[in-house]
Design a protein around this motif. Structure first.
Motif, short mmCIF file in Angstrom:
data_model
loop_
_atom_site.label_atom_id
_atom_site.label_comp_id
_atom_site.label_asym_id
_atom_site.label_seq_id
_atom_site.Cartn_x
_atom_site.Cartn_y
_atom_site.Cartn_z
N PRO A 108 72.15 88.03 50.45
CA PRO A 108 72.35 88.40 48.94
C PRO A 108 73.41 87.57 48.16
CG PRO A 108 73.85 90.02 50.24
CD PRO A 108 73.03 88.98 51.15
N LEU A 109 73.02 87.26 47.01
CA LEU A 109 73.96 86.54 45.96
C LEU A 109 73.72 87.46 44.82
CD1 LEU A 109 72.73 82.89 46.38
CD2 LEU A 109 74.95 83.94 46.97
N ASP A 110 74.70 87.51 43.91
CA ASP A 110 74.56 88.09 42.74
C ASP A 110 73.99 87.06 41.99
OD1 ASP A 110 76.64 85.95 42.07
OD2 ASP A 110 78.16 87.30 41.29
N LYS A 111 73.54 87.45 40.55
CA LYS A 111 72.68 86.71 39.61
C LYS A 111 73.30 85.17 39.40
CE LYS A 111 70.26 86.52 35.31
NZ LYS A 111 69.88 86.95 34.13
N ALA A 112 74.64 85.27 39.35
CA ALA A 112 75.25 83.88 38.69
C ALA A 112 75.37 83.09 40.01
CB ALA A 112 76.86 84.38 38.52
N GLY A 113 75.40 83.56 41.39
CA GLY A 113 75.27 82.74 42.67
C GLY A 113 73.69 82.06 42.62
N TRP A 114 72.97 83.27 42.30
CA TRP A 114 71.61 82.51 42.45
C TRP A 114 71.31 81.34 41.38
CZ3 TRP A 114 68.54 83.10 46.56
CH2 TRP A 114 68.59 84.25 47.24
N VAL A 115 71.57 81.97 40.18
CA VAL A 115 71.43 80.72 39.25
C VAL A 115 71.95 79.26 39.42
CG1 VAL A 115 72.00 80.22 36.94
CG2 VAL A 115 71.31 82.56 37.28
N LYS A 116 73.12 79.42 40.04
CA LYS A 116 73.94 78.18 40.36
C LYS A 116 73.06 77.23 41.62
CE LYS A 116 78.11 76.34 42.24
NZ LYS A 116 79.42 76.69 42.58
N LEU A 117 72.65 78.24 42.62
CA LEU A 117 71.72 77.89 43.48
C LEU A 117 70.42 77.21 43.19
CD1 LEU A 117 71.39 77.34 46.75
CD2 LEU A 117 70.39 79.56 46.46
N PHE A 118 69.82 77.92 42.30
CA PHE A 118 68.56 77.51 41.68
C PHE A 118 68.48 76.11 40.87
CE2 PHE A 118 66.47 80.93 43.61
CZ PHE A 118 65.25 80.77 43.43
N ARG A 119 69.72 75.97 39.85
CA ARG A 119 69.86 74.89 39.06
C ARG A 119 70.23 73.76 40.11
NH1 ARG A 119 73.40 77.56 34.48
NH2 ARG A 119 71.59 78.03 33.05
N HIS A 120 70.92 73.83 41.05
CA HIS A 120 71.19 72.74 42.12
C HIS A 120 69.97 72.40 43.03
CE1 HIS A 120 73.51 70.23 44.98
NE2 HIS A 120 72.75 71.07 45.80
N THR A 173 65.33 75.68 35.85
CA THR A 173 65.50 77.16 36.30
C THR A 173 66.82 77.56 36.04
OG1 THR A 173 66.40 76.07 38.54
CG2 THR A 173 63.97 77.14 38.42
N GLY A 174 66.90 77.89 34.47
CA GLY A 174 68.05 78.41 33.98
C GLY A 174 68.17 79.88 34.21
N GLY A 175 69.19 80.56 33.67
CA GLY A 175 69.56 82.04 34.16
C GLY A 175 68.40 83.04 33.91
N GLU A 176 67.72 82.90 32.72
CA GLU A 176 66.68 83.89 32.44
C GLU A 176 65.51 83.76 33.52
OE1 GLU A 176 65.22 87.15 30.61
OE2 GLU A 176 66.94 86.36 30.48
N ILE A 177 65.17 82.44 33.59
CA ILE A 177 64.05 81.93 34.66
C ILE A 177 64.57 82.56 36.04
CG2 ILE A 177 62.60 80.08 35.55
CD1 ILE A 177 62.96 78.79 32.75
N THR A 178 65.59 81.91 36.58
CA THR A 178 65.90 82.47 38.09
C THR A 178 66.07 83.86 38.06
OG1 THR A 178 67.05 80.44 38.15
CG2 THR A 178 67.52 82.10 39.67
N GLY A 179 66.49 84.47 37.12
CA GLY A 179 66.66 86.18 37.20
C GLY A 179 65.47 86.83 37.06
N GLU A 180 64.45 86.40 36.30
CA GLU A 180 63.24 87.06 36.14
C GLU A 180 62.38 86.63 37.68
OE1 GLU A 180 61.41 89.25 34.65
OE2 GLU A 180 63.37 89.66 33.71
N PHE A 181 62.46 85.52 37.97
CA PHE A 181 61.73 85.23 39.40
C PHE A 181 62.44 86.01 40.52
CE2 PHE A 181 61.99 82.60 43.34
CZ PHE A 181 60.53 82.31 43.58
N LEU A 182 63.42 86.14 40.63
CA LEU A 182 63.99 86.80 41.44
C LEU A 182 63.79 88.46 41.38
CD1 LEU A 182 67.27 84.83 42.10
CD2 LEU A 182 65.34 85.06 43.65
#
Length: 180
Positions: free
Chosen positions: A122-134, A139-148
């Motif tokens: 598990p990652l929190d949303k901020a961790g996921w967003v950073k990983l997805f952007r990398h 894949t910004g915050g909204e896109i990553t959050g909704e996807f997950l």
């Protein structure tokens, strides 16, 4: 997105998505790729627009076949830019092709897209967003959050009292497994 539980049931497009897909865990690469592609294309538009164009996306991106999309060349880019059945945005089309290539590499590095997601959970949303952007494009915050959230990696797809939430719980979505 508890408001979705109020407006989606009974709606001809939102209802079936809310009741049978949103928040349900998925492992199939094509389903994961489709959801990522739709979330990216939804940026700046409504989810209803995406649901209306879903079949157009399915046709244009050959059933969300990762290998086919990863191999797209300039002729495919032009075909997609001319296709009224999808969102004709060059950056989003380029992101789809690039992200398909990333998913191919995830097969080698992690055994697949789902296994890559599992490896980072598990990652929190901020961790996921950073990983997805990398890792991915567009894949910004909204896109990553909704996807997950749509795949059960983050909580919030349904209200706790939503009947769909009760159907999802026995499937042990990743966010519930991590919380339990």
């Amino acid at each position: 997105m508890s408001g979705y539980c109020d407006v989606a049931p009974g709606h001809p497009l939102h209802g079936p998505y809310h009741d049978h897909e949103y928040g349900f865990p998925q492992r199939d690469e094509r389903v994961l790729f489709e959801r990522l592609l739709l979330e990216i294309n939804q940026a700046g538009l409504s989810w209803e627009t995406m649901l209306k164009k879903r079949e157009g996306f399915r046709r244009a991106y050959e059933g969300f076949d990762v290998d086919r999309v990863a191999a797209y060349a300039e002729a495919d880019r032009q075909r997609l830019l001319a296709d009224p059945g999808i969102i004709r945005n060059r950056l989003k089309i380029e992101a789809a092709i690039h992200n398909a290539q990333v998913i191919q590499r995830l097969r080698d590095s992690h055994g697949g897209f789902a296994a890559w997601l599992d490896a980072h959970h598990p990652l929190d949303k901020a961790g996921w967003v950073k990983l997805f952007r990398h890792t991915f494009r567009f894949t910004g915050g909204e896109i990553t959050g909704e996807f997950l959230m749509s795949l059960g990696y983050l909580p919030g797809a349904h209200r706790p009292d939503c009947p769909v939430q009760a159907r999802i719980a026995p499937l042990s979505p990743p966010w519930m497994a991590a919380a339990g």
